[in-house]
Design a protein around this motif. Structure first.
Motif, PDB file in Angstrom:
ATOM      1  N   CYS A 180      -2.257 -11.669   9.048  1.00 19.11           N
ATOM      2  CA  CYS A 180      -3.148 -10.842   8.248  1.00 19.11           C
ATOM      3  C   CYS A 180      -2.355  -9.639   7.749  1.00 19.11           C
ATOM      4  CB  CYS A 180      -4.320 -10.388   9.110  1.00 19.11           C
ATOM      5  SG  CYS A 180      -5.412  -9.181   8.349  1.00 19.11           S
ATOM      6  N   ALA A 181      -2.671  -9.162   6.566  1.00 16.62           N
ATOM      7  CA  ALA A 181      -1.986  -7.990   6.025  1.00 16.62           C
ATOM      8  C   ALA A 181      -2.957  -7.131   5.240  1.00 16.62           C
ATOM      9  CB  ALA A 181      -0.826  -8.413   5.125  1.00 16.62           C
ATOM     10  N   THR A 182      -2.682  -5.835   5.218  1.00 19.53           N
ATOM     11  CA  THR A 182      -3.396  -4.940   4.316  1.00 19.53           C
ATOM     12  C   THR A 182      -2.393  -4.377   3.329  1.00 19.53           C
ATOM     13  OG1 THR A 182      -3.050  -2.846   5.489  1.00 19.53           O
ATOM     14  CG2 THR A 182      -4.861  -4.236   6.244  1.00 19.53           C
ATOM     15  N   LEU A 183      -2.894  -3.962   2.194  1.00 16.25           N
ATOM     16  CA  LEU A 183      -2.014  -3.466   1.133  1.00 16.25           C
ATOM     17  C   LEU A 183      -2.598  -2.157   0.633  1.00 16.25           C
ATOM     18  CD1 LEU A 183       0.456  -4.570  -0.563  1.00 16.25           C
ATOM     19  CD2 LEU A 183      -1.233  -5.202  -2.261  1.00 16.25           C
ATOM     20  N   VAL A 184      -1.780  -1.134   0.653  1.00 16.24           N
ATOM     21  CA  VAL A 184      -2.222   0.127   0.085  1.00 16.24           C
ATOM     22  C   VAL A 184      -1.627   0.267  -1.303  1.00 16.24           C
ATOM     23  CG1 VAL A 184      -0.289   1.355   1.157  1.00 16.24           C
ATOM     24  CG2 VAL A 184      -2.310   2.617   0.442  1.00 16.24           C
ATOM     25  N   VAL A 185      -2.466   0.641  -2.246  1.00 15.93           N
ATOM     26  CA  VAL A 185      -2.003   0.824  -3.627  1.00 15.93           C
ATOM     27  C   VAL A 185      -2.213   2.275  -4.010  1.00 15.93           C
ATOM     28  CG1 VAL A 185      -2.279   0.144  -6.030  1.00 15.93           C
ATOM     29  CG2 VAL A 185      -2.621  -1.537  -4.214  1.00 15.93           C
ATOM     30  N   GLU A 186      -1.142   2.940  -4.362  1.00 14.53           N
ATOM     31  CA  GLU A 186      -1.254   4.315  -4.817  1.00 14.53           C
ATOM     32  C   GLU A 186      -1.362   4.306  -6.333  1.00 14.53           C
ATOM     33  OE1 GLU A 186       1.576   6.161  -1.270  1.00 14.53           O
ATOM     34  OE2 GLU A 186       2.046   6.529  -3.379  1.00 14.53           O
ATOM     35  N   TYR A 187      -2.585   4.449  -6.808  1.00 10.68           N
ATOM     36  CA  TYR A 187      -2.793   4.390  -8.258  1.00 10.68           C
ATOM     37  C   TYR A 187      -2.118   5.576  -8.931  1.00 10.68           C
ATOM     38  CZ  TYR A 187      -6.006   0.749  -7.063  1.00 10.68           C
ATOM     39  OH  TYR A 187      -6.539  -0.404  -6.558  1.00 10.68           O
ATOM     40  N   GLY A 188      -1.531   5.289 -10.059  1.00 11.86           N
ATOM     41  CA  GLY A 188      -0.738   6.305 -10.741  1.00 11.86           C
ATOM     42  C   GLY A 188       0.730   5.979 -10.596  1.00 11.86           C
ATOM     43  N   THR A 189       1.210   5.874  -9.385  1.00 11.59           N
ATOM     44  CA  THR A 189       2.589   5.469  -9.154  1.00 11.59           C
ATOM     45  C   THR A 189       2.685   3.961  -8.989  1.00 11.59           C
ATOM     46  OG1 THR A 189       2.456   5.572  -6.739  1.00 11.59           O
ATOM     47  CG2 THR A 189       3.007   7.610  -7.903  1.00 11.59           C
ATOM     48  N   GLU A 190       1.541   3.309  -8.735  1.00 10.36           N
ATOM     49  CA  GLU A 190       1.473   1.867  -8.485  1.00 10.36           C
ATOM     50  C   GLU A 190       2.342   1.450  -7.314  1.00 10.36           C
ATOM     51  OE1 GLU A 190      -0.970   2.359 -11.663  1.00 10.36           O
ATOM     52  OE2 GLU A 190      -0.941   1.085  -9.924  1.00 10.36           O
ATOM     53  N   ASN A 191       2.590   2.385  -6.442  1.00 13.17           N
ATOM     54  CA  ASN A 191       3.319   2.065  -5.220  1.00 13.17           C
ATOM     55  C   ASN A 191       2.431   1.212  -4.324  1.00 13.17           C
ATOM     56  OD1 ASN A 191       4.960   2.076  -2.989  1.00 13.17           O
ATOM     57  ND2 ASN A 191       4.281   4.078  -2.292  1.00 13.17           N
TER      58      ASN A 191
END
Lengths: 107, 116
Positions: free
Chosen positions: B91-102
């Motif tokens: 299982c994995a989670t993904l964090v998306v930093e909107y703006g930098t799209e990191n």
């Protein structure tokens, strides 16, 4: 997600730099290049990512060619604990893993 | 530190059983994923979810379903387990930093499921 091509395996001497290549010729403009590694029996671990500029962190450096069609992960001073499967992923928002490169660091 | 916890490290089930694999994350990430990993085939994406009650098929969804009733929990369900579903499930989670799209993914330790 763009497809990536990596060599199935590589060897490196301890203390030397390990340079792991990745081809991603179909990468699109908003896709980042990510590198993860998986040590036996553990979940994959994030290493580094980049869009078009070269990046460096405490673990590795990422060199992306100007046309963005290939990249190289550099472990500057490989240790035995760096033996792992290294995955190059090109993605925007969803991570699709390929086969990766088995890096073996030997004494 | 982000923590992604899978309910079992090892699991043995019989053919035909309904199997639930649970994944819980403590960082309020919207995106969660289920992969399976088999020798020679790498990690293959089964299902993913961008939000509560939302789900998307990955590359190999056949024989699986998922449930996301709460943001922190993403369950993988094998409706009728078969021997070809013997595998390591991650299982994995993904964090998306909107703006930098990191984006950065955080993985659980995996559940090794054996179907006999």
């Amino acid at each position: 997600d763009a497809k990536t091509t990596q060599p199935p395996s590589m060897d490196c001497a301890e203390g030397r730099a390990a340079n792991l290549p990745c081809n991603h010729s179909t990468i699109s403009g908003n896709e980042y290049v990510y590198w993860y590694r998986q040590i036996h029996s553990q979940g994959p671990q994030y290493i580094i990512h980049g869009l078009k500029n070269n990046e460096t962190n405490e673990m590795a450096s990422l060199i992306i060619t100007e046309d963005r069609k290939s990249s190289t992960l550099i472990l500057p001073h490989a240790t035995l604990r760096d033996t792992a499967v290294y995955y190059c992923i090109v993605s925007y928002g969803k991570l699709t893993f390929g086969q990766g490169t088995i890096l073996t660091v030997h004494p | 530190d982000v923590k992604v916890t899978q309910s079992s490290r090892y699991l043995v089930k019989r053919t035909g059983e309904k199997v639930f694999l649970e994944c819980v994350q403590d960082m309020d990430h919207e995106n969660m994923f289920w992969y399976r990993q088999d020798p020679g085939l790498g990690l293959r994406l089964i299902y993913f979810s961008y939000d509560v009650k939302m789900k998307e098929k990955g590359d190999i969804p056949e024989g699986y379903s998922v449930s996301r009733e709460k943001k922190e929990r993403f369950s993988l369900i094998l409706e009728s387990a078969s021997t070809n579903q013997t595998s390591m499930y991650l299982c994995a989670t993904l964090v998306v930093e909107y703006g930098t799209e990191n984006t950065e993914a955080f993985f659980g330790q995996g559940t090794r499921l054996t179907v006999v």
